[in-house]
Design an enzyme around this catalytic site. Structure first.
Site, short mmCIF file in Angstrom:
data_model
loop_
_atom_site.label_atom_id
_atom_site.label_comp_id
_atom_site.label_asym_id
_atom_site.label_seq_id
_atom_site.Cartn_x
_atom_site.Cartn_y
_atom_site.Cartn_z
CG HIS A 81 -9.17 -0.60 -4.74
ND1 HIS A 81 -9.24 -0.66 -3.37
CD2 HIS A 81 -10.07 -1.51 -5.20
CE1 HIS A 81 -10.15 -1.56 -3.01
NE2 HIS A 81 -10.67 -2.09 -4.12
NE ARG B 201 -1.05 0.37 -4.13
CZ ARG B 201 -1.84 -0.45 -3.45
NH1 ARG B 201 -1.34 -1.43 -2.72
NH2 ARG B 201 -3.15 -0.28 -3.48
CB THR C 244 -0.94 -0.01 1.23
OG1 THR C 244 -1.72 -1.21 1.19
CG2 THR C 244 -1.86 1.19 1.22
#
Length: 137
Positions: A115, A102, A91
């Site tokens: 997401h 990411r 995350t």
């Protein structure tokens, strides 16, 4: 075949990396079974992230998710939920492994590019939130 939901968030859409992210999915065995670009309303974002309603970051998350368009996809493949989560990375992009979405495209823990559903159960709920059955093929 297992299905999962992916959202390319406003930060990644604004950066123009939609194609690069979709390529990661396809080149790792995930088929795009449905896809659309949408501008979420505040109500939609609040409903989608309702599970986080009591969390301190909820308001900022909702504001971020309505700050620009998102690309919502249904990904299909063997172990789709886990495969997508592996491709996304942690995350917090600072903790994400090199080569993950990411690590490569996210700016911060808030503007973290994507997401993905965290379980098969949530994938079903999240897919139904955005897509009618006849839109998935």
């Amino acid at each position: 075949m297992e299905k999962t939901l992916s959202i390319i968030k406003p930060d990644a859409v604004k950066k123009g990396v939609i194609g690069k992210i979709l390529d990661r999915f396809e080149s790792n065995g995930l088929r795009i079974a449905a896809m659309k670009k949408v501008q979420l309303s505040k109500e939609q974002a609040e409903n989608f992230y309702a599970v986080h309603k009591e969390r301190p970051f909820f308001k900022d998350l909702v504001e971020f998710m309505i700050s620009g368009p998102v690309v919502v996809s249904v990904l299909e493949g063997e172990g789709a939920v886990l495969k997508n989560r592996d491709l996304m990375g942690a995350t917090n992009p600072k903790e994400a492994k090199a080569g993950t979405i990411r690590a490569d495209f996210a700016e911060s823990i808030d503007a973290n590019a994507v997401h993905g559903s965290d379980s098969l159960e949530n994938a079903k709920i999240e897919i139904e939130f955005f897509f009618k059955p006849n839109e998935i093929c």
